[in-house]
Design a protein around this motif. Structure first.
Motif, short mmCIF file in Angstrom:
data_model
loop_
_atom_site.label_atom_id
_atom_site.label_comp_id
_atom_site.label_asym_id
_atom_site.label_seq_id
_atom_site.Cartn_x
_atom_site.Cartn_y
_atom_site.Cartn_z
N ASN A 164 3.98 3.94 -2.90
CA ASN A 164 4.51 2.57 -2.90
C ASN A 164 4.21 1.84 -4.20
O ASN A 164 4.95 0.96 -4.63
N PHE A 165 3.08 2.20 -4.81
CA PHE A 165 2.62 1.49 -5.99
C PHE A 165 3.17 2.10 -7.28
O PHE A 165 2.75 1.71 -8.37
N GLY A 166 4.10 3.03 -7.15
CA GLY A 166 4.72 3.65 -8.31
C GLY A 166 4.16 5.03 -8.58
O GLY A 166 2.96 5.27 -8.43
N TRP A 167 5.06 5.95 -8.97
CA TRP A 167 4.64 7.32 -9.31
C TRP A 167 5.49 7.77 -10.49
O TRP A 167 6.31 6.99 -10.99
N ASP A 168 5.33 8.99 -10.93
CA ASP A 168 6.13 9.42 -12.08
C ASP A 168 7.53 9.87 -11.68
O ASP A 168 8.27 10.44 -12.48
N TRP A 169 7.91 9.59 -10.45
CA TRP A 169 9.28 9.78 -9.99
C TRP A 169 9.73 8.62 -9.09
O TRP A 169 10.84 8.62 -8.58
N GLY A 170 8.84 7.64 -8.85
CA GLY A 170 9.16 6.60 -7.89
C GLY A 170 8.88 5.21 -8.41
O GLY A 170 8.00 5.00 -9.25
N PRO A 171 9.62 4.22 -7.90
CA PRO A 171 9.46 2.84 -8.35
C PRO A 171 8.26 2.18 -7.68
O PRO A 171 7.69 2.69 -6.72
N THR A 172 7.89 1.02 -8.20
CA THR A 172 6.85 0.20 -7.58
C THR A 172 7.53 -0.79 -6.64
O THR A 172 8.10 -1.79 -7.07
N LEU A 173 7.50 -0.46 -5.36
CA LEU A 173 8.10 -1.30 -4.32
C LEU A 173 7.08 -1.36 -3.18
O LEU A 173 7.07 -0.50 -2.30
N VAL A 174 6.21 -2.35 -3.25
CA VAL A 174 5.07 -2.42 -2.33
C VAL A 174 5.52 -3.12 -1.04
O VAL A 174 5.76 -4.31 -1.01
N THR A 175 5.63 -2.33 0.00
CA THR A 175 6.27 -2.76 1.23
C THR A 175 5.28 -3.40 2.20
O THR A 175 4.06 -3.26 2.08
N ALA A 176 5.83 -4.11 3.18
CA ALA A 176 5.09 -4.63 4.32
C ALA A 176 6.07 -4.70 5.49
O ALA A 176 7.26 -4.91 5.29
N GLY A 177 5.56 -4.53 6.71
CA GLY A 177 6.44 -4.67 7.85
C GLY A 177 6.08 -3.75 9.00
O GLY A 177 5.13 -2.96 8.92
N LEU A 178 6.82 -3.88 10.07
CA LEU A 178 6.67 -3.02 11.24
C LEU A 178 7.57 -1.81 11.00
O LEU A 178 8.75 -1.82 11.34
N TRP A 179 7.02 -0.78 10.40
CA TRP A 179 7.85 0.32 9.90
C TRP A 179 8.17 1.37 10.96
O TRP A 179 9.01 2.23 10.75
N LYS A 180 7.52 1.26 12.11
CA LYS A 180 7.83 2.11 13.26
C LYS A 180 8.01 1.22 14.48
O LYS A 180 7.69 0.03 14.45
N PRO A 181 8.48 1.77 15.61
CA PRO A 181 8.77 0.94 16.77
C PRO A 181 7.54 0.23 17.34
O PRO A 181 6.40 0.66 17.18
N VAL A 182 7.81 -0.87 18.03
CA VAL A 182 6.80 -1.61 18.78
C VAL A 182 7.32 -1.79 20.19
O VAL A 182 8.52 -1.95 20.41
N CYS A 510 1.24 29.54 -5.85
CA CYS A 510 1.51 28.37 -6.70
C CYS A 510 2.11 27.27 -5.82
O CYS A 510 3.26 27.35 -5.40
N SER A 511 1.32 26.24 -5.55
CA SER A 511 1.76 25.19 -4.63
C SER A 511 2.39 24.01 -5.33
O SER A 511 2.87 23.09 -4.65
N GLU A 512 2.41 24.01 -6.67
CA GLU A 512 3.18 23.01 -7.42
C GLU A 512 3.52 23.55 -8.80
O GLU A 512 2.64 24.04 -9.52
N PHE A 513 4.77 23.44 -9.18
CA PHE A 513 5.23 23.63 -10.54
C PHE A 513 6.64 23.07 -10.59
O PHE A 513 7.36 23.10 -9.58
N GLY A 514 7.03 22.52 -11.72
CA GLY A 514 8.34 21.90 -11.73
C GLY A 514 8.85 21.56 -13.11
O GLY A 514 8.12 21.64 -14.11
N TRP A 608 14.66 7.74 -4.51
CA TRP A 608 15.59 6.75 -5.09
C TRP A 608 16.29 7.44 -6.26
O TRP A 608 15.91 8.55 -6.64
N PRO A 609 17.35 6.84 -6.82
CA PRO A 609 18.08 7.53 -7.91
C PRO A 609 17.25 7.57 -9.18
O PRO A 609 16.96 6.53 -9.78
N VAL A 610 16.90 8.77 -9.64
CA VAL A 610 15.91 8.89 -10.71
C VAL A 610 16.05 10.24 -11.40
O VAL A 610 16.51 11.22 -10.82
N THR A 611 15.66 10.28 -12.67
CA THR A 611 15.45 11.55 -13.35
C THR A 611 14.13 12.12 -12.84
O THR A 611 13.08 11.49 -12.99
N SER A 612 14.18 13.28 -12.23
CA SER A 612 12.96 13.80 -11.60
C SER A 612 13.01 15.31 -11.51
O SER A 612 13.96 15.95 -11.95
N TRP A 613 12.01 15.85 -10.83
CA TRP A 613 11.88 17.29 -10.64
C TRP A 613 12.66 17.80 -9.43
O TRP A 613 12.62 18.97 -9.11
#
Length: 818
Positions: A164-182, A510-514, A608-613
Motif C-alpha cells: 500500500n505504501f508503494g513498491w517498485d511495481w506499485g503506487p502509493t495508495l494508502v487505503t482504509a475501509g471495510l475491505w471484507k464483509p461485515v 529459485c523462488s524469485e528472478f525476473g 495497476w498499469p505499470v512497467t513491471s516484471w
C-alpha cells in the motif's frame, strides 16, 4: 442455527478533516470496499491509475475517515448477538449506538464483538472510524524505534498490506475501509468458535483430522459433532463440560488430488454439524471441499549441498511457478470471476504454482478455492517483506492472532503446500546493510521466522511444511542466498548484468528472478495520455516505479538487440527482451533438473498499469513473457544448452509417461540451406527426467556464425541455437505473405515466411484492445508457415496486419536499425 445478516448496504462515508473542502458531509459508500473506491465512485477524485493522478490522492491516506450504517434489528434476550468483521483496514474504532465496542489494529484478522447488551430493538447506528495509517505509524516508530525498510512508509510497524505504501511495481495508495464483509450474527447455546480441518493420506486411505473449539452461552448442554465426507459419517459426542474436541475420519481409497499437469483434482465436500443432543437442533455448521494428497518438502543433505524439493504423492516435482501479488491496489475490486480468470491464465501458461508474496495479503477464500479446483499449487508467505519488523508488543500479539486466524482458515486447501516465514528479510539483515543500523539486542523479526511462526504452524497445521524465509539456506550459519542450499533469489541479473548470467547459477530452487517490460500497448493507451507517448514522458515514466528502471531496460538490451529509436520499437524491444531473458533462465534451470527443483518467476500479475516484471498486465492482457513462460514451462521441453566445450539438446519431461521419439537436427544458413544434419533414431527421456543428447561437432561448428542457426526437433518440439546475438545476426527485413480466414470467435492469420523470421509476434491488442492471440514468439525458416488464432469480435482484413506495428519480429528491430 446461527443467523447471519449481512450489513453490506446503507453505508455512508465522511471525512474527519474539517479543513478538507469540496467533500459532501455524507458520501455513499460500498461495503466491502475502501475510501478510495467510494471517492472514485462518487466522482470526488480522479482515477489514481490514470496519468500521474496517483500523487493527487496522497492526502487520502493521511486523513481519518468514518463509515456509518443505520440498520434495524430485533434482538432476542436469549441469544448472543455479535458483529463479525472479516477484514478492517486497518486502525479502527468501532461504535454501536454511540458506545465503543472495540478497536482494531490489523488488516489481516477477523474480529468478533459481542453487542448483546447494546443492540436496540429498532434503529441502530454502527460507526467505524479509521485512523490514518501514517499517523499511527509515526506513533509506532516512537514506540519501537526505527527499523530498516526497503520501501517508503511504516508498513513494517503495523499489520497492513505493505505494498500500500508503494513498491517498485506499485503506487502509493494508502487505503482504509471495510475491505471484507461485515455481518450481524445471533446464536444460542453453542457455536463452532474455531474449526481446524486437514486432509492427508494414510497409506491408500484419506485421513481427515478435525479439531473443534466451541463457544458456549447459557446453560451448557451436551452436543454432538456429526462429520460427513464421501459417504462416510462419524458422530462424536461433546459433553456439557467440554469445549474442545479432536478426532479423525478415514475415507477409504479416495482419488488423489494432483497439480494440474499431472492429474485430476477430485474434491470431496465435507460437512460438520453441531447438534444439540436434547433438542436435536442444528446449532452450527462448517463446510469445505477437501482434496487428498501427500506432501513433504525434502531439504535433506546431498552431494550438491541440501535439497529443496516438493514431493507430492511421493513424486519429486520440478516447480514451474510465478509470484503472485495483490491483483489490485484495492483488493475489494477483485471478484471471484477475476480470480478464476487470472488463475486460468496462469494454468494456460503451464504454471502450476503461485507464490502468494509476503508484502501483500492473505488472499480471500475464493482465490484458494479456485486454486484447489484448477490444480494450482500455492506457496503462501506470511506477511513480512523487505523490512525489519519489531517483535515487541503490541505487534507481536497482532502477528500471533493474524497467523492463527489465517492458518486455521486456509489449512483445509489441498492447493496450499507451504507456509513461508518471510520475503527477503533474513537476506536483508545479512547483506543489505541492516546490521549496523539495528542496535545490539534490538529485534528485527528473526524471532518470528525461527520461533513463533514455526511453533504456530506446527501446533495448528502440522501436516504442511514451514520454511523460515525466501531466500534462506536452511541455517543461519550459511549465507541466506546460497546456490547449494534452500531457495534462492537472483536479482543481480536484472539490476547489474545481462541475462546471460543466469547460466552462472544452478540453484536448488529459485523462488524469485525476473526481468522488466512495459504493459501491453492498449493498457498504456488506456492509462496514459501523454502527447506524444515516449519512455520518458511524464505519464509513462510515472508508471515505472523501479529505481533507474528505464535505464536498466535499455542497458539490458546491450549486446542482444539494437537500442530502439522510436516508442513503438522501445515497447516491442523491451517486451521481447523480457520474454527472452526469462525463457533463457527457465530453460537453463530446467535443464539441470537433477540439481534444481524449481523456477518461480517474478511476477505473474500486476495491481495497476505499470512497467513491471509481470507476464499478465493489470488489464489481464498477455505480454510476450506470458507466451515465453508457456513455452519454457511446457511439461515436455526441448532446449539446447552448453555442456562442457560443446552443446547438448536437452529433453525435459514432466509428464507421467516416458517421452520416446526420433531426435533430429541441422545447421542451416538463414536462407534455409542445410549445411550439416543428423538424425538419432530414438531418444528416450523418462518421466521426471532431463536427458542430454550431445550435438555432433559439425552441427555446432559454424562456417559463418552471423548467418547460421542450429535447429533441433523431437516430435513437435523444436529448439534453436544461434552462434551470435541478434545485433550481429544477419537478419533481413521481413518478407512474408499473410492470409486471413474467419474462425469461430475470431480470425486465423496465416503468415508464410519468405525469409528467416525470428520471434514473430502478432500484437493482437493493436488490432482490438479486447483481442487475444493464441501464440507468439514464433521462429520460421524460409517457406514455413504459422497460423495465429485471434479471438476478437472486430472484423480483420490483411491490410490491418501492419509490419512494425501489429506484426513484429526481431527482424524489423535489427534490420531497421542498420
Amino acid at each position: 442455527m446461527i443467523e447471519k445478516t449481512a450489513l453490506n448496504s446503507g453505508w455512508t462515508l465522511s471525512c474527519n478533516d474539517t479543513g478538507r473542502s469540496g467533500l459532501p458531509a455524507a458520501i455513499a459508500a460500498t461495503v466491502p470496499g475502501c475510501v478510495h473506491l467510494d471517492l472514485l465512485a462518487n466522482r470526488l477524485i480522479p482515477d489514481p491509475y490514470i496519468d500521474v493522478n496517483e500523487i493527487t490522492n496522497d492526502w487520502i491516506g493521511k486523513t481519518d475517515w468514518t463509515y456509518c450504517c443505520r440498520f434495524e434489528a430485533v434482538p432476542d434476550d436469549g441469544k448472543v448477538w455479535e458483529f463479525v468483521f472479516d477484514g478492517l483496514d486497518t486502525i479502527a474504532v468501532i461504535s454501536l449506538n454511540g458506545e465503543e465496542i472495540g478497536r482494531t489494529f490489523n488488516m489481516h484478522r477477523t474480529y468478533r464483538f459481542d453487542v448483546s447488551a447494546l443492540l436496540k430493538a429498532s434503529a441502530n447506528e454502527l460507526t467505524v472510524t479509521f485512523r490514518s495509517a501514517y499517523a499511527y505509524g509515526a506513533e509506532m516508530e516512537k514506540h519501537y524505534g526505527y527499523r530498516p525498510n526497503n520501501y517508503p512508509g511504516p508498513g513494517n510497524l503495523m499489520r497492513k498490506m505493505a505494498c500500500n505504501f508503494g513498491w517498485d511495481w506499485g503506487p502509493t495508495l494508502v487505503t482504509a475501509g471495510l475491505w471484507k464483509p461485515v455481518r450481524l450474527e445471533s446464536w444460542d447455546r453453542a457455536r463452532l468458535a474455531e474449526t481446524r480441518v486437514s486432509a492427508t493420506l494414510a497409506g491408500g486411505d484419506g485421513l481427515v483430522k478435525v479439531h473443534a473449539t466451541l463457544a458456549r452461552h447459557g446453560d451448557k448442554a451436551a452436543c454432538s459433532l456429526v462429520a460427513e465426507i464421501g459417504g462416510v459419517t462419524k458422530t462424536v459426542a461433546i459433553g456439557a463440560d467440554e469445549d474442545e474436541i479432536a478426532f479423525e475420519l478415514t475415507l477409504p481409497s479416495p482419488q488423489l488430488w494432483w497439480p494440474h499437469h499431472l492429474g485430476a483434482q477430485p474434491l470431496y465436500p465435507m460437512t460438520l454439524k453441531l447438534i444439540d443432543d436434547a433438542s436435536g437442533d442444528l446449532l452450527d455448521a462448517y463446510e469445505r471441499e477437501l482434496g487428498f494428497r501427500s506432501l513433504r518438502l525434502d531439504t535433506s543433505a546431498d552431494e550438491h549441498g541440501s535439497a529443496f524439493t516438493f514431493v507430492i504423492n511421493d513424486v519429486p516435482l520440478f516447480i514451474c511457478g510465478a509470484n503472485w501479488i495483490p491483483d489490485d491496489c484495492f483488493p475489494p475490486r477483485v471478484t471471484t470471476e477475476r480470480y478464476a480468470a487470472r488463475i486460468e491464465e496462469a494454468k494456460a501458461a503451464n504454471i502450476h504454482m503461485l507464490r502468494v508474496w509476503g508484502g501483500g495479503i492473505f488472499e480471500t477464500d475464493e482465490f484458494y478455492q479456485a486454486c484447489d479446483r484448477m490444480g494450482m499449487l500455492v506457496w503462501q508467505d506470511f506477511l513480512f517483506a523487505c523490512a525489519a519488523y519489531p517483535e515487541e508488543e503490541p505487534l507481536r500479539s497482532e502477528v500471533e492472532a493474524e497467523v492463527r486466524d489465517n492458518v486455521v482458515r486456509l489449512m483445509p486447501h489441498a492447493s496450499l503446500i507451504l507456509w513461508n516465514g518471510n520475503n527477503e528479510n533474513i537476506w536483508g539483515f545479512d547483506e543489505w546493510g541492516w546490521r549496523p543500523i539495528i542496535k545490539a539486542g534490538e529485534s528485527w523479526g528473526l524471532g518470528y521466522y525461527l520461533d513463533l511462526l514455526p511453533r504456530l504452524s506446527a501446533e495448528l497445521d502440522p501436516d504442511r511444511p514451514y520454511y523460515p524465509g525466501s531466500p534462506y539456506s536452511g541455517s543461519m550459519e550459511i549465507e541466506p542466498n546460497a546456490d547449494a542450499h534452500g531457495c534462492k533469489h537472483i536479482w543481480d541479473v536484472w539490476n547489474d548484468v545481462g541475462y546471460e548470467v543466469y547460466r552462472n547459477y544452478i540453484p536448488r530452487f529459485c523462488s524469485e528472478f525476473g526481468w522488466q517490460a512495459p504493459a501491453a500497448w492498449a493498457t498504456i493507451e488506456e492509462s496514459v495520455h501523454d502527447q506524444p507517448l515516449t519512455p520518458q514522458s511524464n505519464g509513462v515514466f510515472h508508471h515505472q516505479k523501479a529505481t533507474e528502471g528505464n535505464d536498466k531496460l535499455i542497458r539490458g538490451l546491450a549486446g542482444h538487440l539494437p537500442e530502439p529509436q522510436t516508442m513503438d520499437d522501445w515497447h516491442f524491444a523491451t517486451q521481447l527482451n523480457q520474454a527472452r531473458a526469462i525463457r533463457f533462465g527457465v530453460e537453463h534451470m530446467r535443464s539441470h533438473r537433477d540439481i534444481c527443483k524449481g523456477a518461480v518467476v517474478w511476477q505473474f500479475n500486476d495491481c495497476w498499469p505499470v512497467t513491471s516484471w509481470a507476464a499478465l498486465d493489470s488489464a489481464g492482457r498477455r505480454k510476450p513473457l506470458w507466451y515465453a513462460l508457456k513455452a519454457a514451462y511446457d511439461p515436455r521441453l526441448l532446449t539446447i544448452q552448453p555442456r562442457g566445450n560443446g552443446l547438448a539438446a536437452v529433453a525435459v519431461n514432466e509428464r507421467t509417461l516416458f517421452w520416446r521419439a526420433k531426435i533430429s537436427g541441422k545447421r542451416v544458413r538463414l536462407d534455409g540451406t542445410v549445411l550439416a544434419e543428423f538424425e538419432f533414431w530414438r531418444l528416450l527421456c523418462d518421466r521426471f527426467e532431463a536427458k542430454e543428447f550431445p550435438l555432433p561437432g559439425d552441427i555446432i561448428t559454424p562456417d559463418l556464425p552471423k548467418d547460421e542457426v542450429v535447429v533441433v526437433q523431437m516430435l513437435d518440439r523444436r529448439a534453436f541455437h544461434y552462434f551470435v546475438e541478434d545485433i550481429d545476426l544477419a537478419l533481413s527485413v521481413p518478407r512474408l505473405a499473410i492470409d486471413i480466414a474467419s474462425i469461430e470467435g475470431g480470425f486465423a492469420v496465416k503468415v508464410t515466411a519468405q525469409n528467416f523470421l525470428k520471434d514473430l509476434c502478432l500484437m493482437a491488442d493493436r488490432l482490438d484492445p479486447d483481442a487475444v492471440v493464441d501464440s507468439m514468439l514464433v521462429t520460421l525458416l524460409p517457406g514455413e508457415s504459422h497460423v495465429f488464432a485471434v479471438k476478437t469480435t472486430k472484423e480483420i482484413v490483411a491490410e490491418d496486419i501492419t509490419i512494425g506495428t501489429v506484426l513484429r519480429s526481431a527482424n524489423d528491430l535489427v534490420a531497421g536499425s542498420r
